[in-house]
Design an enzyme around this catalytic site. Structure first.
Site, PDB file in Angstrom:
ATOM      1  CG  ASP A 139      -1.457   1.209   1.662  1.00  0.00           C
ATOM      2  OD1 ASP A 139      -2.195   1.745   0.836  1.00  0.00           O
ATOM      3  OD2 ASP A 139      -1.215   1.688   2.786  1.00  0.00           O
ATOM      4  CG  ASP A 146      -1.346   7.885   1.144  1.00  0.00           C
ATOM      5  OD1 ASP A 146      -1.234   7.463  -0.012  1.00  0.00           O
ATOM      6  OD2 ASP A 146      -1.467   9.089   1.424  1.00  0.00           O
TER       7      ASP A 146
HETATM    8  P1  IMP Z   1      -3.300   4.205  -0.094  1.00  0.00           P
HETATM    9  O1  IMP Z   1      -3.111   4.229   1.389  1.00  0.00           O
HETATM   10  O2  IMP Z   1      -2.006   4.171  -0.834  1.00  0.00           O
HETATM   11  O3  IMP Z   1      -4.252   3.141  -0.541  1.00  0.00           O
HETATM   12  O4  IMP Z   1      -3.923   5.639  -0.520  1.00  0.00           O
HETATM   13  C1  IMP Z   1      -5.143   6.114   0.010  1.00  0.00           C
HETATM   14  C2  IMP Z   1      -5.233   7.589  -0.141  1.00  0.00           C
HETATM   15  O5  IMP Z   1      -5.040   7.996  -1.491  1.00  0.00           O
HETATM   16  C3  IMP Z   1      -6.598   8.146   0.200  1.00  0.00           C
HETATM   17  O6  IMP Z   1      -6.768   8.317   1.571  1.00  0.00           O
HETATM   18  C4  IMP Z   1      -6.623   9.461  -0.551  1.00  0.00           C
HETATM   19  O7  IMP Z   1      -6.073  10.483   0.256  1.00  0.00           O
HETATM   20  C5  IMP Z   1      -5.689   9.260  -1.729  1.00  0.00           C
HETATM   21  N1  IMP Z   1      -6.390   9.214  -3.021  1.00  0.00           N
HETATM   22  C6  IMP Z   1      -6.103   9.973  -4.085  1.00  0.00           C
HETATM   23  N2  IMP Z   1      -6.880   9.661  -5.129  1.00  0.00           N
HETATM   24  C7  IMP Z   1      -7.691   8.674  -4.720  1.00  0.00           C
HETATM   25  C8  IMP Z   1      -8.714   7.919  -5.397  1.00  0.00           C
HETATM   26  O8  IMP Z   1      -9.033   8.096  -6.581  1.00  0.00           O
HETATM   27  N3  IMP Z   1      -9.321   6.968  -4.644  1.00  0.00           N
HETATM   28  C9  IMP Z   1      -8.979   6.726  -3.370  1.00  0.00           C
HETATM   29  N4  IMP Z   1      -8.033   7.400  -2.726  1.00  0.00           N
HETATM   30  C10 IMP Z   1      -7.386   8.381  -3.394  1.00  0.00           C
HETATM   31 MG    MG Z   2      -2.721   3.191   3.403  1.00  0.00          MG
END
Ligand code: IMP
Ligand code: MG
Length: 436
Positions: free
Chosen positions: A155, A157
């Site tokens: 993942d 973030d």
């Molecule tokens: P992950 O933790 O890498 O899955 O990223 C999640 C975060 O990506 C979300 O909390 C959003 O802040 C950001 N984000 C940006 N664009 C999108 C989208 O199109 N769908 C969902 N999350 C997005």
């Molecule tokens: Mg995440």
């Protein structure tokens, strides 16, 4: 639903991992019986302390060994399609899902006890985090010493970088990811962040991408072993030294699975329309300081400006409301297009597809690329769940996007990028031991 049940459900169920809570309950008994908190007041000589610790260690190990055997039995049940009866573990923890590998919990506990001194504690019982980390260790022991890891997906973030940040060149995660590539493990970054252009992913991941591009120790095949799966399962980019921003956007027809190819644009649009209205209603009814963001494969709400933090309770309420509305809508009920509504910490998004599809595409992409040189080819044997590890931070069932990856591979649940670094160090250690 009675109001008490609703309170329990709304406040608790989606914020509890029942398997971890169950193990926590089992370990609480020896903690109560063998911890010696009065020693602090009465004075305890060293030998008694040691004895207490050893006793607690022995009892915790025995319990985890028993759970390990119960998982073995559960695996036998899950592999026996003729057996109509649930396993003992399924009866005790109804929410338990499939296991791709056995879990050496006793050995993992011993390793974590050596780091976290769980058995030495007199006031604080084995915690949720202790057990989460024991499960992670057991999982990486299983995919290294008992099996072989072929694909690691991450993942973005909170896992590779802090929420909303980027993978900067000095990130300690980078050399560890490079080490995995050097060991011929394929890497997929499976993020909800959904962008249509390579430039946006480059700006989030530039530290890693530049490092790979400049690396003299990675072969060209190893360099090609990194892909980005964005928007959960909507945009695929392949590392390519010659491409603009080091990422080649891969056209959908090169990677969509047959099931994904049946998701029609019409169904996608109607699902997102319903989600959009539900999100707008939440902005109004909860008076959220948020604005709506509609994309071609997602719709979400984000704070009006970066300084604002929407309360966690409001974000969770929004996820649960939108999820329910979608499940009951015509678009959602037909189940023609899967979706994922989740709380991103600062925002809420509804994405088309989910990470189980994202990880599946990675499993198919790499095995096909290995045999045909490019793209997907039906009929090839794909990387299996037992040879896949997905690392993420969102695993609490409702509104947690990494949770979905559990249905297609093994997983590790981390709580910060620093924990990802620790996990990758443990992984490297175990892989090196296996090679020796
Ligand atoms: P992950 O933790 O890498 O899955 O990223 C999640 C975060 O990506 C979300 O909390 C959003 O802040 C950001 N984000 C940006 N664009 C999108 C989208 O199109 N769908 C969902 N999350 C997005
Ligand atoms: Mg995440």
């Amino acid at each position: 639903m009675t109001s008490r049940y609703r309170v329990e459900y709304a406040l608790k169920t989606h914020r509890r991992d029942q398997f971890i809570e169950w193990i926590k309950g089992l370990l609480a008994v020896p903690f109560v019986l063998y911890s010696q908190p009065q020693g602090v007041f009465e004075g305890q000589d060293g030998s008694l302390l040691l004895q207490t610790r050893e006793e607690a260690h022995r009892r915790y190990s025995e319990i985890l060994r028993d759970v390990e055997l119960m998982i073995d039995d559960h695996i036998v049940h899950q592999n026996d399609s003729q057996n109509p009866f649930p396993s003992k573990l399924k009866l005790l923890v109804p929410s338990i899902g499939p296991f791709f590998t056995r879990l050496p919990l006793e050995a993992a506990f011993k390793l974590q006890d050596g780091k976290r001194y769980i058995s030495s504690r007199r006031f604080v019982s084995p915690s949720f985090n202790d057990i989460r980390l024991i499960l992670n260790t057991a999982q990486i022991m299983a995919v290294t010493t008992h099996g072989s890891l072929q694909l690691a997906t991450f993942d973005g973030d909170v896992t590779l970088y802090d929420d909303g940040q980027s993978l900067e060149p000095n990130s300690p995660v980078i050399p560890r990811l490079i080490d995995l590539l050097r060991k011929n493990v394929k890497i997929g970054i499976v993020t909800a962040a959904g962008y249509t252009t390579a430039e946006r992913y480059y700006s989030r991941l530039h530290g890693l991408l530049n490092h790979i591009a400049n690396s003299t120790e990675l072969t060209s095949v190893q360099k090609k072993s990194l892909i980005i799966m964005g928007g959960e399962a909507n945009y695929l980019f392949e590392f390519d030294t010659t491409a603009e921003h080091l990422l080649r956007p891969v056209p959908m027809d090169e990677w969509l699975t047959p099931e994904m190819a049946t998701w029609s644009e019409k169904d996608i649009t109607s699902l997102l329309d319903v989600a959009e209205v539900a999100l707008q209603d939440c902005i109004k009814s909860l008076n959220l300081p948020a604005t709506l963001m509609r994309k071609d494969r997602a719709v979400g709400i984000i704070p009006l400006n970066p300084e604002i933090r929407i309360p966690r309770e409001s974000l969770e309420e929004t996820v649960l409301v939108v999820q329910k509305i979608l499940e009951l809508s015509t678009a959602g009920r037909s189940r023609r297009v899967p979706f994922c509504a989740f709380n991103g910490g600062r925002d809420v998004f509804v994405d088309i597809g989910d990470k189980s599809w994202g990880v599946t595409v990675c499993q198919r992409w790499f095995s096909a690329a290995a045999t045909t040189g490019d793209g997907l080819d039906e009929g090839k044997s794909f990387i299996k769940g037992e040879n896949t590890l997905h690392v993420g931070d969102q695993f609490l069932s409702a509104g947690a996007n990494d949770f979905r990856a559990r249905s297609v591979g093994t997983t590790a649940w981390i709580a910060s990028p620093a924990e990802t670094v620790d996990l990758l160090d443990e992984l490297a250690d175990l892989m090196d031991k296996k090679i020796c």
